[in-house]
Design an enzyme around this catalytic site. Structure first.
Site, PDB file in Angstrom:
ATOM      1  N   ASP A 267      54.188  35.185  62.799  1.00  0.00           N
ATOM      2  CA  ASP A 267      55.494  34.813  63.267  1.00  0.00           C
ATOM      3  C   ASP A 267      56.265  34.504  61.902  1.00  0.00           C
ATOM      4  OD1 ASP A 267      57.399  33.874  64.937  1.00  0.00           O
ATOM      5  OD2 ASP A 267      56.311  32.816  66.037  1.00  0.00           O
TER       6      ASP A 267
HETATM    7  C1  BGC Z   1      59.452  33.068  67.357  1.00  0.00           C
HETATM    8  C2  BGC Z   1      58.821  34.577  67.596  1.00  0.00           C
HETATM    9  C3  BGC Z   1      59.929  35.395  67.435  1.00  0.00           C
HETATM   10  C4  BGC Z   1      60.605  35.243  66.064  1.00  0.00           C
HETATM   11  C5  BGC Z   1      61.278  36.419  65.399  1.00  0.00           C
HETATM   12  C6  BGC Z   1      60.007  33.047  65.928  1.00  0.00           C
HETATM   13  O1  BGC Z   1      60.409  31.489  65.734  1.00  0.00           O
HETATM   14  O2  BGC Z   1      58.263  31.963  67.602  1.00  0.00           O
HETATM   15  O3  BGC Z   1      58.433  34.277  69.081  1.00  0.00           O
HETATM   16  O4  BGC Z   1      59.490  36.711  67.720  1.00  0.00           O
HETATM   17  O5  BGC Z   1      61.054  33.743  65.733  1.00  0.00           O
HETATM   18  O6  BGC Z   1      62.493  35.826  66.122  1.00  0.00           O
END
Ligand code: BGC
Length: 751
Positions: A267
């Site tokens: 993530d």
């Molecule tokens: C989120 C993800 C997301 C990523 C990119 C993170 O903060 O938890 O679900 O895909 O950011 O935006």
């Protein structure tokens, strides 16, 4: 119910096979997913310097990871998110203002799950795949398949269900629909990312049994049945180790037991340790807390850049760990649009908007109807539409899942369009959103405790705006019918990080009380007008006992996407017969849910999942606890009967057959749900567990025979001491019904 996706899958499969040169061979995963030969990958890796390899395994901008131009290896291009292809960021960290990035805004994940229509799962992925491809993306960051453990999780709207089987089944369709367009799915967040409070550090303490029975199965399904090419690791820790580089979850389970040969993506800033990320399976690091200056990012600062180089050059960690990551990344590139031509995509086409509409029509759930609905537009002269949400736009809020929609039909517009000149539609806002930061659990534990102590602020947000309320009640009094549209919202300007309020990333809800004085408003409207239908938005339920008993009709619309207003109007006026079913239990307060009543939420540094496998209806039904609307429940304007249950063994599977008849006078769709129960288990097991379902559309008076196949795995449980799946002999009850609390047919079988 829908044959089209299967035909499309077969066509896609055939064309893939036809287009494969001798370089390609089948992998151990689904035959639909071909990969370049391993020997070719190895020879490519042999040409790379260590620096080039390291370039591939971490970000090169906000939504790309690095390539190797010298060898013709491109960057990988990612995009959020689960229900639409997100705004462009260019190479920077902020959304671009003038990009050509309008997209189809689909109903959110929990609305898709409410359709219980497997074919729509595929179609939904297909829309996203086409739009992502048209915008040059290789990986779409979805579906969100974390289990809904507490109704307070701010991201529940992105997820699918409290049940692993429903989550997995709908997730598999999504993944196949997406990847058949050449865009990699990235099911997220692996795993046990069940709250936003302290999401970067919270340590989820979970038994192996609960992991394997509740939190892992949907991931296993999307990997093994869906053939997902990538998976996103979660921020949180699980039993003491960060999920993104978790020796057991990533190396042993995902890549070992399940044979996942794709990319484990972090993530954004979920990698916390270079050594662990190198050893425990993180293949690409995206985002990092190490970036000191977002306006001038140094990508060599990432954990899997310079710090990784040091560990390898010092001989502490062998380079083969990097090679293995690179091999997986190259595999993903060859499978996807990154290095393979999958034809052109398409965006903002009418068929995509039609899909958004179909999902909304089938995903909106009618929960109560004392005969008020459907409204007859010809018999009503004035309709009062009341509520801020009737006129609010939702697409561009909520965090990373936000979409810049081509358009968004509000409920008010949907109703106005449908009613046309037949009746006069009057509107009053009724209540207005306002905020106080202290109402929300922030991303840190401190904010959480502060907000809980500060109950005065909670009172503030619960109270109504008197003036707006009186205006609305006066309007309700003079109208023939009232449609109240309220519930949760995503977010608003002026909020702290991520603009997260209520249903939003990085925030959990404090409780389920209706916000901004809506409860009092609904009560007052009910007092002056009996013909009031309540429509609520949101990724969860609200407390209902204060307004529901006096309310004639209640529709839960989740966040129904760009055509949501159209679908809401069609259902209210009977042009569409509702067929959505709850993918979560609706109980009257968050305290009644097992994560709060038995377990812990949101915890403090760590959170113990003491309720173990008894999540959602597994708890409510086993413990016989009251619910307002059970899992799997949803009304129709027609009625159905289930009959003639027949259970037969065939080649190691069990065929469950039942007849479903439309006994009313409208065409409608019913979901036949099959649950399994062991009558005398040696360990505690739930009263019922969903193991199969089928949605059937029937004309009045017509019957259909539904056959649902249960494999051996449908009867197994994960042995808490042996740490393996076990099929315990004994008597099992097969329960067939139209919700977890409405079991209509039962049969016993000896296994
Ligand atoms: C989120 C993800 C997301 C990523 C990119 C993170 O903060 O938890 O679900 O895909 O950011 O935006």
């Amino acid at each position: 119910m829908n044959q089209k996706p299967f035909i499309l899958t077969i066509i896609a499969l055939l064309s893939l096979i036809i287009s494969c040169s001798t370089d390609y061979e089948e992998t151990t995963q689904s035959a639909a997913h071909m990969s370049v030969s391993e020997a070719k990958l190895d020879s490519l890796i042999n040409l790379m310097t260590l620096d080039e390899k390291l370039n591939l395994i971490h970000a090169s901008s906000s939504f790309t990871s690095g390539g190797i131009p010298r060898l013709g290896i491109p960057e990988l291009v990612f995009s959020d998110g689960p229900h639409g292809v997100r705004h462009e960021h260019g190479r920077g960290w902020y959304a671009l203002e003038d990009a050509d990035d309008k997209a189809t805004y689909l109903p959110v994940g929990i609305c898709l799950a409410s359709t219980w229509n497997k074919g729509l799962g595929y179609d939904y992925g297909e829309v996203l795949g086409n739009e992502a491809k048209e915008r040059g993306k290789n990986v779409l960051l979805g579906p969100g398949i974390n289990i809904i453990r507490s109704p307070l999780n701010g991201r529940n709207f992105e997820y699918l269900s409290e049940d692993p089987y429903l989550t997995g089944t709908m997730g598999v369709g999504y993944v196949k629909g997406l990847q058949d367009q050449g865009v990699a799915a990235c099911p997220k967040h692996y795993t046990a990312n069940n709250q936003e409070t302290d999401r970067h550090n919270i340590n989820a303490i979970i038994s192996k049994r609960a992991l394997h029975e509740i939190y892992l199965p949907a991931f296993k399904d999307v990997v093994q049945d869906g053939g997902a090419w990538s998976v996103m690791g979660a921020y949180n820790k699980v039993n003491g180790q960060y999920a993104t580089h978790h020796e057991y979850l990533v190396n042993e389970v995902l890549k070992g037991e399940w044979g996942f040969d794709g990319v484990l993506l972090s993530d954004w800033a979920s990698v916390k340790d270079t050594r662990e990320a190198l050893l425990y399976g993180t293949d690409i690091e995206m985002g990092t807390e190490l970036l000191r200056d977002l306006n001038n990012p140094e990508y060599d600062e990432f954990y899997l850049a310079q710090p990784a180089r040091e560990l390898i050059e010092s001989g502490e960690i062998e380079e083969r760990y990097v090679d293995e990551k690179v091999r997986r990344i190259l595999r993903l590139m060859h499978r996807s649009t990154a290095m393979n031509d999958h034809g052109p995509g398409k965006r903002n086409v009418e068929e995509h908007q039609q899909k958004a509409l179909e999902v909304a029509r089938e995903g909106i759930v009618l929960l109560k109807n004392d005969g008020l609905l459907p409204f007859n537009a010809n018999e009503i002269q004035t309709i009062a539409v009341i509520g801020h949400n009737a006129n609010r736009l939702f697409a561009e809020r909520g965090g990373s899942s936000q979409v810049k929609p081509l358009y968004e039909v509000t409920p008010l517009e949907g109703i106005q369009t449908l009613v046309g000149d037949n009746a006069e539609v009057l509107y009053a806002e009724g209540y207005e959103p306002y905020y106080d930061e202290s109402l929300f659990r922030g991303a840190s534990g401190d904010a959480a405790s502060q907000s809980r102590e500060n109950m005065e602020d909670v009172e503030l947000a619960r109270s109504a705006n008197e003036e707006l309320m009186q205006e609305a009640v006066a309007l309700a009094e003079q109208a023939d019918a009232v449609i109240f549209v309220g519930g949760w919202i995503h977010g608003h300007e002026g909020m702290p990080w991520g603009e997260g309020t209520y249903d939003a990333e990085a925030r959990d809800k404090l409780n389920l009380e209706l916000i901004f004085g809506q409860e009092e408003l609904i009560r007052q409207i009910n007092r002056v007008n009996d013909n009031t239908a309540v429509v609520l938005m949101g990724g969860s339920n609200v407390e209902m006992s204060g307004w529901l008993p006096e309310t004639s009709a209640y529709l839960h619309a989740w966040y129904p996407g760009m055509e949501g207003g159209t679908a809401i109007a069609e259902i209210l006026f009977g042009e569409v017969n509702p067929s959505g079913k709850l993918p979560v239990t609706f109980a009257d307060s968050h305290e009644m849910y097992p994560s709060h009543a038995v377990g812990e939420f949101p915890g403090n540094e760590s959170v113990e999942y003491t309720e173990d496998i008894f999540v959602g209806y597994r708890y409510f039904d086993t413990e016989d606890k009251p619910v307002t609307f059970p899992f799997g429940f949803g009304l129709s304007y027609t009625t159905f009967e289930l009959s003639d249950l027949n259970v037969a063994r065939e080649d190691g599977t069990l065929l469950v057959q039942a007849t479903v008849t439309n006994t009313g006078d409208r065409t409608g769709a019913e979901v036949v749900q099959v649950y399994v129960h062991h009558r005398d288990p040696s360990v505690e097991r739930p009263m019922r567990e969903l193991k199969g379902f089928e949605k059937v559309e029937l004309e009045p008076g017509v019957s259909a025979i539904v056959t649902i196949e249960l494999e051996e795995s449908a009867f197994q449980y994960y042995h808490p001491e042996e740490l393996e799946w076990v099929l315990e002999p004994g008597e099992y009850e097969i329960q067939v019904g139209s919700s977890s609390r409405d079991i209509k047919l039962r049969a016993d079988i000896d296994l």
